[in-house]
Design an enzyme around this catalytic site. Structure first.
Site, PDB file in Angstrom:
ATOM      1  N   LYS A  15      39.687  34.463  42.442  1.00 48.37           N
ATOM      2  CA  LYS A  15      40.722  33.512  42.015  1.00 48.37           C
ATOM      3  C   LYS A  15      40.844  32.359  43.019  1.00 48.37           C
ATOM      4  O   LYS A  15      41.008  31.201  42.632  1.00 48.37           O
ATOM      5  CB  LYS A  15      42.064  34.233  41.855  1.00 48.37           C
ATOM      6  CG  LYS A  15      42.052  35.243  40.695  1.00 48.37           C
ATOM      7  CD  LYS A  15      43.238  36.193  40.775  1.00 48.37           C
ATOM      8  CE  LYS A  15      43.252  37.225  39.683  1.00 48.37           C
ATOM      9  NZ  LYS A  15      44.197  38.322  39.933  1.00 48.37           N
ATOM     10  N   GLY A  24      49.024  52.746  35.515  1.00 49.94           N
ATOM     11  CA  GLY A  24      48.125  51.815  34.825  1.00 49.94           C
ATOM     12  C   GLY A  24      48.099  50.420  35.430  1.00 49.94           C
ATOM     13  O   GLY A  24      47.506  49.509  34.866  1.00 49.94           O
ATOM     14  N   GLU A  27      42.463  28.281  32.136  1.00 55.26           N
ATOM     15  CA  GLU A  27      43.771  28.463  32.780  1.00 55.26           C
ATOM     16  C   GLU A  27      44.081  29.936  33.038  1.00 55.26           C
ATOM     17  O   GLU A  27      44.702  30.299  34.042  1.00 55.26           O
ATOM     18  CB  GLU A  27      44.870  27.846  31.908  1.00 55.26           C
ATOM     19  CG  GLU A  27      46.253  27.884  32.521  1.00 55.26           C
ATOM     20  CD  GLU A  27      46.343  27.085  33.811  1.00 55.26           C
ATOM     21  OE1 GLU A  27      46.079  25.878  33.799  1.00 55.26           O
ATOM     22  OE2 GLU A  27      46.678  27.692  34.845  1.00 55.26           O
TER      23      GLU A  27
HETATM   24  N1  HSE Z   1      43.785  43.264  38.713  1.00 55.80           N
HETATM   25  C1  HSE Z   1      44.416  41.989  38.678  1.00 55.80           C
HETATM   26  C2  HSE Z   1      45.647  42.002  39.559  1.00 55.80           C
HETATM   27  C3  HSE Z   1      44.756  41.648  37.255  1.00 55.80           C
HETATM   28  O1  HSE Z   1      46.086  43.089  39.969  1.00 55.80           O
HETATM   29  O2  HSE Z   1      46.183  40.954  39.875  1.00 55.80           O
HETATM   30  C4  HSE Z   1      45.057  40.211  37.005  1.00 55.80           C
HETATM   31  O3  HSE Z   1      43.998  39.354  37.300  1.00 55.80           O
END
Ligand code: HSE
Length: 330
Positions: free
Chosen positions: A205, A187, A129
């Site tokens: 994703k 960050g 998940e």
């Molecule tokens: N680098 C990814 C983002 C982190 O900015 O969405 C989360 O998967």
């Protein structure tokens, strides 16, 4: 009272969040699930790094692969990266018939077929998940809540870094590189932001979501993936003049010939579109389902507590005996 013995590989942002959640909510989780979640082993790069928690009863493993040799029932892989030690740990975990929980989007997107095959062959479940959109329970929605539906399409803002950069370009009229630099200083963006800003992270994703939506294996195809690097303030202004904005959108659907089409690209988003108001680091997913219609989820896609929420939801499913096959199976 049952005990679920958990081993965690990786004590970075997400791993620390998982430890914190299991420790701070231990009683609540125990009451809810009639299960004690016990962290029996951990592995991280640096044993001496100061941490906000202590794990006096957990075995420390210098080599994450040794976690599989402990008495853990479940291995939680939070190392990341498509190959290397994360891949080896996934393989060893499944071969040894231990349940795997992973947040590893690149590994699932690139090696989903192999992971699925190992999961079936060794009759050992994989839960993931946390791999897509952090706190949004979108995989659960697809494989449980919408299981009676055919999925027509999935659209999403799947990368918080890109959404943050495009939001600031839009709201503060600043150029891409300027905002990227600020995102790095704060960050939000990685020192090497290419996986985010060139669309690869959103592509990973999307490949995972698409596999759950259409009961296939993940197909990460770089040719239909682009990012936000080329977007200028002029493009943003043109979108504004047309009463909209620009967003990096992942889109997957099944075409008339039954082929799954996937793309990640910057799209013009009209003010009336629910994605228009999804700003900053927020993620959103819209699922168009045959019977339930359109469903829209919005929330944070990254962060310690947020991603831990998804990992621990998987641990709860395991504790409750809720088994869901991975990709490509019905
Ligand atoms: N680098 C990814 C983002 C982190 O900015 O969405 C989360 O998967």
């Amino acid at each position: 009272m049952k005990t679920l013995k958990v081993a965690i590989a990786g004590l970075g942002t997400v791993g620390s969040g998982v430890v914190n959640l299991l420790q701070s909510q231990g009683d609540f989780l125990q009451t809810r699930t009639r299960t004690k979640f016990e962290i029996v082993a951990v592995s991280a790069r640096d044993i001496s790094k100061p941490r906000m928690f202590s794990l006096p009863n957990a075995v420390w493993c210098d080599d994450p692969l040794d976690l599989v040799e402990t008495d853990a029932d479940v291995i939680v892989e939070l190392i990341g990266g498509a190959g290397g030690v994360a891949y080896d740990l996934m393989e060893k975990t499944l071969v040894h018939k231990k349940t795997l929980v992973t947040a590893n989007k690149s590994m699932l997107a690139m090696h989903g077929g192999k992971i699925s095959q190992l999961s079936v062959h060794h009759n050992t479940p994989v839960y993931c998940e946390a791999s897509v959109a952090g706190g949004l329970p979108v995989i659960k929605l697809l494989r449980e809540g919408l299981s009676a539906n055919k999925i027509v399409s999935v659209r999403g803002i799947l990368n918080g870094t890109c959404n943050y950069i495009l939001t600031l370009m839009h709201q503060q009229k600043r150029e891409f590189l300027d905002v990227l630099q600020e995102a790095q200083e704060k960050g939000f963006a990685e020192a090497d932001p290419s996986l985010d800003v060139d669309g690869g992270d959103a592509g990973h994703k999307l490949a995972i979501l698409s596999a759950f939506a259409f009961h296939t294996l993940p197909n990460f195809d770089e040719k239909n993936i682009s990012g936000i690097r080329a977007i200028t303030l002029k493009d943003i202004d043109q979108a504004l003049q047309k009463n909209g904005s620009l967003k990096l959108i992942g889109h997957a659907f099944c075409d008339q010939d039954n082929n799954i089409q996937q793309s990640v690209r910057v799209e013009f988003i009209d003010r009336a579109d629910p994605f228009y108001n999804v700003n900053d680091v927020f993620n959103a997913v819209e699922i168009h389902a045959s019977h339930a219609g359109k469903i829209f989820l919005q929330g944070k896609g990254a962060g310690s507590e947020i991603t831990a929420s998804a990992v621990v939801a998987d641990l709860i499913d395991i504790a409750m005996g809720r088994y869901f096959p991975l990709f490509g199976e019905v």
